[in-house]
Write a protein that holds these residues in place. Structure first.
Motif, short mmCIF file in Angstrom:
data_model
loop_
_atom_site.label_atom_id
_atom_site.label_comp_id
_atom_site.label_asym_id
_atom_site.label_seq_id
_atom_site.Cartn_x
_atom_site.Cartn_y
_atom_site.Cartn_z
N LEU A 1 -2.91 46.70 -52.48
CA LEU A 1 -1.49 46.34 -52.65
C LEU A 1 -0.55 47.45 -52.20
CD1 LEU A 1 -1.56 44.68 -56.18
CD2 LEU A 1 -1.32 43.53 -53.98
N ILE A 2 0.44 47.07 -51.40
CA ILE A 2 1.47 48.00 -50.95
C ILE A 2 2.74 47.68 -51.72
CG2 ILE A 2 2.79 48.82 -48.94
CD1 ILE A 2 -0.18 49.23 -48.56
N GLY A 3 3.48 48.71 -52.14
CA GLY A 3 4.75 48.48 -52.82
C GLY A 3 4.96 49.53 -53.90
N GLU B 1 6.36 32.53 -55.98
CA GLU B 1 6.61 31.71 -54.80
C GLU B 1 5.52 31.90 -53.75
OE1 GLU B 1 10.46 32.82 -53.30
OE2 GLU B 1 11.44 32.37 -55.20
N SER B 2 5.50 31.00 -52.80
CA SER B 2 4.51 31.10 -51.74
C SER B 2 4.71 32.41 -50.95
CB SER B 2 4.68 29.90 -50.80
OG SER B 2 3.78 30.00 -49.76
N GLY B 3 3.62 33.10 -50.69
CA GLY B 3 3.67 34.31 -49.86
C GLY B 3 3.99 35.59 -50.60
N VAL B 4 4.13 35.55 -51.95
CA VAL B 4 4.46 36.79 -52.68
C VAL B 4 3.25 37.71 -52.85
CG1 VAL B 4 6.48 36.08 -54.03
CG2 VAL B 4 4.19 35.63 -54.92
N GLY B 5 2.05 37.15 -52.61
CA GLY B 5 0.87 38.01 -52.69
C GLY B 5 -0.05 37.67 -53.87
N LYS B 6 -0.08 36.39 -54.28
CA LYS B 6 -0.90 36.04 -55.45
C LYS B 6 -2.39 36.29 -55.16
CE LYS B 6 0.98 31.92 -55.67
NZ LYS B 6 2.05 32.10 -54.65
N GLU B 7 -2.82 35.89 -53.97
CA GLU B 7 -4.24 36.08 -53.65
C GLU B 7 -4.57 37.58 -53.59
OE1 GLU B 7 -5.81 33.59 -50.63
OE2 GLU B 7 -7.84 34.27 -51.12
N THR C 1 -0.42 29.67 -59.00
CA THR C 1 0.43 28.51 -58.74
C THR C 1 1.79 28.95 -58.21
OG1 THR C 1 1.55 26.60 -59.71
CG2 THR C 1 1.13 28.43 -61.20
N ASN C 2 2.37 28.09 -57.36
CA ASN C 2 3.72 28.35 -56.84
C ASN C 2 4.78 27.79 -57.79
OD1 ASN C 2 2.57 29.35 -54.58
ND2 ASN C 2 2.82 27.49 -53.37
N ARG C 3 4.34 27.07 -58.81
CA ARG C 3 5.32 26.44 -59.71
C ARG C 3 5.63 27.35 -60.89
NH1 ARG C 3 4.95 20.43 -59.13
NH2 ARG C 3 3.26 20.02 -57.66
N ILE D 1 6.32 37.92 -48.46
CA ILE D 1 5.62 38.94 -47.66
C ILE D 1 4.94 38.31 -46.45
CG2 ILE D 1 3.89 40.77 -47.75
CD1 ILE D 1 4.60 41.15 -50.65
N ARG D 2 4.47 37.07 -46.62
CA ARG D 2 3.81 36.44 -45.47
C ARG D 2 4.79 36.32 -44.31
NH1 ARG D 2 2.05 32.02 -47.60
NH2 ARG D 2 -0.06 32.71 -47.97
N GLU D 3 6.04 35.92 -44.63
CA GLU D 3 7.05 35.75 -43.57
C GLU D 3 7.38 37.10 -42.92
OE1 GLU D 3 10.79 34.17 -44.90
OE2 GLU D 3 11.54 33.98 -42.87
N LEU D 4 7.49 38.14 -43.76
CA LEU D 4 7.78 39.48 -43.22
C LEU D 4 6.65 39.92 -42.27
CD1 LEU D 4 9.37 42.18 -43.19
CD2 LEU D 4 8.11 42.84 -45.22
N LYS D 5 5.42 39.68 -42.72
CA LYS D 5 4.26 40.08 -41.91
C LYS D 5 4.28 39.37 -40.56
CE LYS D 5 -0.77 40.29 -42.37
NZ LYS D 5 -1.90 40.05 -43.26
N HIS D 6 4.57 38.05 -40.58
CA HIS D 6 4.62 37.30 -39.33
C HIS D 6 5.78 37.75 -38.44
CE1 HIS D 6 2.05 33.81 -41.11
NE2 HIS D 6 1.40 34.95 -40.95
N1 LIG Z 1 1.60 43.85 -51.91
C1 LIG Z 1 1.11 43.53 -50.69
N2 LIG Z 1 0.74 44.50 -49.84
C2 LIG Z 1 0.28 44.20 -48.61
N3 LIG Z 1 0.16 42.96 -48.13
C3 LIG Z 1 0.52 41.96 -48.93
C4 LIG Z 1 1.00 42.18 -50.25
N4 LIG Z 1 1.28 41.00 -50.82
C5 LIG Z 1 0.99 40.07 -49.90
N5 LIG Z 1 0.52 40.63 -48.76
C6 LIG Z 1 0.14 39.92 -47.53
O1 LIG Z 1 1.03 38.80 -47.42
C7 LIG Z 1 0.32 37.62 -47.06
C8 LIG Z 1 0.51 36.55 -48.13
O2 LIG Z 1 -0.14 36.97 -49.31
P1 LIG Z 1 -0.97 35.97 -50.24
O3 LIG Z 1 -1.77 35.00 -49.41
O4 LIG Z 1 -1.70 36.79 -51.23
O5 LIG Z 1 0.25 35.19 -50.90
P2 LIG Z 1 0.21 33.96 -51.93
O6 LIG Z 1 1.26 34.21 -52.95
O7 LIG Z 1 -1.20 33.76 -52.42
O8 LIG Z 1 0.64 32.76 -50.98
P3 LIG Z 1 0.42 31.15 -51.18
O9 LIG Z 1 1.00 30.79 -52.51
O10 LIG Z 1 1.18 30.54 -50.05
O11 LIG Z 1 -1.07 30.93 -51.09
C9 LIG Z 1 -1.12 38.03 -46.85
O12 LIG Z 1 -1.33 38.25 -45.48
C10 LIG Z 1 -1.26 39.31 -47.62
O13 LIG Z 1 -2.18 40.12 -47.00
#
Ligand SMILES: Nc1ncnc2c1ncn2[C@@H]1O[C@H](COP(=O)(O)OP(=O)(O)OP(=O)(O)O)[C@@H](O)[C@H]1O
Length: 461
Positions: free
Chosen positions: A138-140, A167-173, A277-279, A353-358
């Motif tokens: 995790l970065i941050g 929300e979607s893309g915040v980094g839950k996985e 969950t995104n909810r 974060i996903r959007e920023l990465k893209h």
């Molecule tokens: N803290 C973080 N540091 C570095 N990369 C991150 C971080 N959080 C998220 N990312 C990157 O951002 C992208 C989205 O993260 P992730 O799939 O974990 O989000 P999510 O919340 O599970 O999204 P979704 O709900 O759409 O499945 C991934 O490519 C992940 O590597």
């Protein structure tokens, strides 16, 4: 003479390693827990730290995090004896952290302690690239992230089930991975997308099946609970599992055992469940998308991950991190200008974060190779920007009003901008029951401009 701190609770291994390290003409100090190691580190500096992955009071990654955060300028090598975590460690170890697998011999140690390779060098809290990977991924460094790191650290020591909300893309996985890395679990992390399991395969997916249990069951298959034995089961998109399929999940959670489809033998379940969950919790309760009994079993320790717009401090760090990854992958030295970085910070990132990465990836592909800098598009807005910034009910109403207007099929060719603007203003006012302050806010104009416009319309009658 080099000094080495050996952090390991395996006495037999420590004794042998100490003898080899001394034979290699180094001073060696031992710690059998994270706490003991921290005590040594607070009083002394070491050239090298040999760090076991699994310690009695937490994962070696906690200590690695501490070493990096406290800017301790030692080389670090993670040591593991457990074959199941060997690959995970190798993946976690990067240019800054080395890894060794037990049993080790004098040659391995000599190479690690005397090599000049940067492989094992930790350059303090922030390496030359300006970021720390917390829990290996995790970065941050924002306050919100720091609070979350504390929660991850605490919950990882327990076997409590965790529910990740955000929300979607915040980094839950990613956070699920961090919890797994920080725990003492020896098993794997297994992921399953709950919204994507076909109804007729739910049993087989969760519990596994015996050969011949149904047409197409050509071999025995393990279910996800079994695959995640002694590890972490990540149930992604939990609330997207159709309600009529949820009793299957409840059964495992209640009995803590699984029986393969077509089988008779029940196997105890032994894994932590991290769900996502995104909810929001309110939405889950109101829309009844998740059975209450499942919610209470899985949300023993809920963690809400803040959207990126609420932790803007992390944007420059993440942007540099993603750019660095690309530079490393392609052996380039593309940079980012200060104004571009400022633009990134100002943007709201509805896709997080996903959007920023893209966005960084796109700007990297478009990079100006002569000046070696990223090239961003004129606007960072995605088709989702306007919608997702509409967070309140009133916001949604005005977006609807605007949508109706924009998609209005009967706008006659030749309609003036003024006429359209007038209609939009009146529709927006309607949507907020005539409240001019709210309407102005939603329209993105000052209240004064709104009054001026309304005045003009009255006088033009
Ligand atoms: N803290 C973080 N540091 C570095 N990369 C991150 C971080 N959080 C998220 N990312 C990157 O951002 C992208 C989205 O993260 P992730 O799939 O974990 O989000 P999510 O919340 O599970 O999204 P979704 O709900 O759409 O499945 C991934 O490519 C992940 O590597």
């Amino acid at each position: 003479m080099k000094s080495v701190l050996l952090v390991d609770d395996d006495l037999e291994f420590s004794e042998l390693a100490c003898r080899i390290i001394e034979y290699l003409d180094c001073d060696v100090y031992c710690a059998a827990s994270i706490k003991e190691a921290q005590q040594w580190l607070s009083t002394q500096t070491f050239d090298h730290i040999l760090l076991d992955f699994m310690l009695p009071d937490g994962s070696g990654l906690h200590l690695l995090d501490y070493i990096q955060s406290a800017n301790i300028p030692s080389s670090v090598t993670m040591v593991t004896g457990h074959p199941s975590v060997k690959n995970a460690i190798a993946e976690l170890c990067n240019d800054n952290v080395g890894h060794l697998t037990k049993p080790i011999d004098a040659d391995d140690l000599k190479k690690i302690l005397f090599t000049t390779s940067h492989k094992t060098k930790v350059e303090g809290k922030r390496d030359s690239k300006d970021y720390t990977r917390h829990f290996g991924c995790l970065i941050g460094e924002s306050e919100a992230m720091k609070e979350m790191y504390l929660m991850i650290e605490r919950v990882a020591r327990t076997d409590a089930n965790v529910m990740l909300l955000g929300e979607s893309g915040v980094g839950k996985e990613m956070v699920a991975q961090a919890i797994h890395n920080a725990s003492n679990n020896t098993g794997d992390r297994v992921s399953v997308n709950c919204g994507a399991i076909p109804k007729d395969l739910i049993g087989s997916e969760l519990f596994g099946h015996e050969k011949g249990a149904f047409t197409g069951a050509n071999a025995q298959k393990q279910g996800v609970f079994e695959l995640a034995k002694n590890g972490t089961l990540f149930l992604d998109e939990l609330t997207e599992m159709p309600i009529d399929m949820q009793p299957n999940l409840l059964r495992v959670l209640e009995t803590q055992t699984v029986t393969k489809v077509g089988g008779t033998k029940s196997t105890p379940v032994n894994c932590r469940v991290v769900s996502a969950t995104n909810r929001s919790v309110e939405e889950i309760a109101q829309n009844k998308v998740l059975r209450e009994d499942i919610y209470f079993r899985l949300a023993v320790f809920p963690i809400t991950i803040a959207p990126l717009r609420e932790r803007k401090d992390d944007i420059p760090l993440l942007a540099k991190y993603f750019l660095n990854e690309l530079n490393q992958q392609h052996d380039t030295q593309i940079t980012m200008s200060r104004p571009d970085l400022d633009r990134l910070v100002q943007h709201d990132w509805p896709g997080n974060i996903r959007e920023l990465k893209h966005t960084i990836h796109r700007a990297y592909i478009m990079a100006d190779l002569r000046h070696k800098c990223l090239v961003f598009p004129d606007t960072l807005d995605s088709p989702f920007s306007r919608r997702s910034s509409a967070t309140t009910q009133a916001d949604c109403q005005v977006v609807q009003a605007q949508d109706q207007l924009i998609n209005k099929p009967d706008i006659a060719v030749g309609t003036t901008i003024e006429a359209l603007e007038k209609e939009l203003i009146y529709k927006t006012l309607d949507s907020v029951d005539g409240n001019k302050t709210n309407a102005a806010k939603l329209l993105g104009i000052s209240t004064k401009t709104l009054y001026n416009r309304l005045n003009t319309y009255q006088h033009s009658h």
